[in-house]
Design a protein around this motif. Sequence first.
Motif, PDB file in Angstrom:
ATOM      1  N   TYR A 132      31.986  39.125  46.880  1.00 52.74           N
ATOM      2  CA  TYR A 132      31.381  39.026  46.771  1.00 52.74           C
ATOM      3  C   TYR A 132      30.350  37.849  47.150  1.00 52.74           C
ATOM      4  N   LYS A 133      29.654  37.170  48.451  1.00 53.52           N
ATOM      5  CA  LYS A 133      28.936  35.381  48.635  1.00 53.52           C
ATOM      6  C   LYS A 133      27.863  35.477  48.524  1.00 53.52           C
ATOM      7  N   LYS A 134      27.619  34.713  47.044  1.00 49.61           N
ATOM      8  CA  LYS A 134      26.087  34.281  47.408  1.00 49.61           C
ATOM      9  C   LYS A 134      25.282  33.612  48.202  1.00 49.61           C
ATOM     10  N   GLY A 135      23.974  33.330  48.386  1.00 49.63           N
ATOM     11  CA  GLY A 135      23.170  32.192  48.932  1.00 49.63           C
ATOM     12  C   GLY A 135      21.904  32.406  49.617  1.00 49.63           C
ATOM     13  N   VAL A 136      21.304  31.353  49.474  1.00 51.34           N
ATOM     14  CA  VAL A 136      20.347  32.059  50.890  1.00 51.34           C
ATOM     15  C   VAL A 136      20.477  31.722  52.319  1.00 51.34           C
ATOM     16  N   LYS A 137      19.249  31.783  53.014  1.00 45.95           N
ATOM     17  CA  LYS A 137      19.322  31.670  54.257  1.00 45.95           C
ATOM     18  C   LYS A 137      19.105  30.004  54.596  1.00 45.95           C
ATOM     19  N   LEU A 138      19.312  29.265  55.720  1.00 45.47           N
ATOM     20  CA  LEU A 138      18.770  27.884  55.474  1.00 45.47           C
ATOM     21  C   LEU A 138      18.104  27.603  56.907  1.00 45.47           C
ATOM     22  N   TYR A 139      17.187  26.855  56.618  1.00 41.20           N
ATOM     23  CA  TYR A 139      16.736  26.241  57.953  1.00 41.20           C
ATOM     24  C   TYR A 139      16.123  25.091  57.372  1.00 41.20           C
ATOM     25  N   CYS A 140      16.389  24.478  59.194  1.00 40.71           N
ATOM     26  CA  CYS A 140      15.665  23.346  59.231  1.00 40.71           C
ATOM     27  C   CYS A 140      14.550  23.483  60.782  1.00 40.71           C
ATOM     28  N   ASN A 141      13.123  23.243  60.113  1.00 35.63           N
ATOM     29  CA  ASN A 141      12.549  23.686  61.150  1.00 35.63           C
ATOM     30  C   ASN A 141      12.438  24.621  62.063  1.00 35.63           C
ATOM     31  N   GLY A 142      12.126  26.013  61.294  1.00 36.81           N
ATOM     32  CA  GLY A 142      13.069  26.748  62.132  1.00 36.81           C
ATOM     33  C   GLY A 142      13.799  27.534  62.344  1.00 36.81           C
ATOM     34  N   VAL A 143      15.236  26.649  62.463  1.00 41.66           N
ATOM     35  CA  VAL A 143      16.685  26.891  63.038  1.00 41.66           C
ATOM     36  C   VAL A 143      17.086  27.086  61.742  1.00 41.66           C
ATOM     37  N   MET A 144      18.453  28.026  61.841  1.00 43.92           N
ATOM     38  CA  MET A 144      19.087  28.435  61.155  1.00 43.92           C
ATOM     39  C   MET A 144      19.639  27.210  60.814  1.00 43.92           C
ATOM     40  N   ILE A 145      20.574  27.543  59.862  1.00 42.59           N
ATOM     41  CA  ILE A 145      21.460  25.931  59.783  1.00 42.59           C
ATOM     42  C   ILE A 145      22.854  27.165  59.248  1.00 42.59           C
ATOM     43  N   MET A 146      22.564  26.995  57.853  1.00 45.33           N
ATOM     44  CA  MET A 146      23.377  28.238  57.270  1.00 45.33           C
ATOM     45  C   MET A 146      23.334  29.613  56.649  1.00 45.33           C
ATOM     46  N   GLU A 147      24.033  30.589  57.055  1.00 48.78           N
ATOM     47  CA  GLU A 147      24.648  32.005  56.656  1.00 48.78           C
ATOM     48  C   GLU A 147      23.555  32.452  55.425  1.00 48.78           C
TER      49      GLU A 147
END
Length: 623
Positions: free
Chosen positions: A296-311
């Motif tokens: 299992y891989k935890k984590g939240v979706k990371l955006y910079c100004n509405g552009v997804m950087i990391m799933e």
Amino acid sequence: MKQFKTESKRILDLMINSIYTNKEIFLRELISNASDAIDKLKFISLTDSSASQDFKITISLDKENKVMTIEDNGIGMTDKDLEKNLGTIAESGTLAFKKENSDKTENELIGQFGVGFYSAFMVADKIVVYSKAHGSDLAYKWESKGAEGYSIEQADKSQTGTKIEIYLKDDTEDYKYSDFLDEYKITSLIKQYSDYIRYPIEMMMPTTKMKEGSSPEKPEYEQVFEKQILNSMVPLWKKPKAQVTSDNLNEFYQNEFHDYQAPLKSIYAKIEGSVTYDTLLFVPQKALYDYFSKDYKKGVKLYCNGVMIMEKCEELIPDYFGFVKGIVDSSDLSLNISREILQQDRQVKAIATSLEKKILAELKKMMEDDKASYQKLFAEFGLSIKFGVYAGFGMNKDKLKDLLMFYSSKKEQLVTLSEYVKDMQDGQEFIYYASGESYEKIGSLPNIEKLKNKGYEVLYFKDGVDEFVAKILLDYEGKKFKSVAEQDFSVDSQDEKQELESKEKENKQLLDDITEMLKDKVKQVKLTSNFKNYPVALSASGDVSIEMEKVFSSLPNQGQKVKAEKVLEISLEHGILDRLKNVQEDKEKLKKYATVLYEQARLLAGLDIENPTEFVKAFSDII
């Protein structure tokens, strides 16, 4: 043909082969650049009415010629801009614009490094750019096939903005570049990476319609293409909180995280501090099938100004809150050159610390305001929080201890430690707990019989980590934890203690004989008044309990097994004591009784019979 500088050639080679891990990222980069170009013109339109228009980004797919086109009606570029921004790799027009207007812009332009454009060469044999700058009468064409160089010449283009034609590479055994000519593939990538770009991203999409002239009785259908907007544009977390309903949050969660159930808890927050960010966090109703597995891989979706950087940005969520899903969007992030990796640990740590505090506060509030829902949460994910208390030698125990819940013998539901302590009897010194494989089995343990009869509340520890948590905590609000299976456990009155001592002295030889017969199995044999409906039970002497022994025994590659120092307790009030006294002189028979009683005690404690053959033979001889 103009040549890239030597340094630029090296950078271009890195762009194509090293910097980006996924080829599909090029679409995110080009759309982000298009959004920046529109942002710049929109900024100018505040003081120049001629710059105001219906801003949009358009994607076209030419399957026959294997060409993808991305067009914006943003600020555009002159020939000098093309030379500067596209002829020199790592020259960022956006960065320069931000610096020139730092006192006026909201600092939400995305591009910083001037390298994202070149990511398109990962999928393209050739790139052609047509651009017309705002306020200019001339348009220009920039063309390149990669490291060999580029050309710039005048071109025909009536509308302000930039059009990029990407001539895709041929398919290979390793990669199918033609996938980028599939409408549904592009739609999926837009949803994944660029759904919250603030301007509409349009594309002609295939759809089926009834042919003109056909009747409902005998319908005929044909495939047609209609213009559709592929992105949501305004992310839910950018809207004022007053405009966001619980239905909006539930719908967003179910669509974004593919869950058929609404979340158990939603958290909407706009955080300002050392790092400013918006966040939407959710606690699911049920754990994923692999949640407690190593995969299992935890984590939240990371955006910079509405552009997804990391799933899934693992660094933002501690392991013990790994069940939390959601997004974080911040314009304060420093990204690496590929916009795929965070560059400054300080910013990430600041957001992570803030997120953790927010989750802690919301869970405590949930516990107070909606206890039933928190009980559901803890029943599903409590194991994570328990491991959080135990992990790192208890470094997080003080922040997590108030979130803990355990099943109560008295209330027959999960209770917090605070609730337990609040309801303790007058003069009660300890937080009593009993351990076992299930609530049902714990409830029938001999050791808790007298405790329950006297009205004491017992916490049921059914998870392997529970006793380790108690050992790490040591106490709660000054009340120490006490296992009913500890050798010195007792809830006897003074008179009862004196009677027990008297009986032990009276039967000392018998107890010593049985201890000698079981010397390789138990440390001591003693009398107890803690139960009367069972003949015997096991307790433990020392730091390792019987439940801990089970946990250690289940671990792989255990060399020297960790064993509890067992104590066999014989009921003072059960008829077994008289039976033992009757056979005390027959040492062979007494040993058979000792063997049977010891194995019975193991079974009651949830342990396997050590020697089934010896047990069956001894039991058969006795009956």
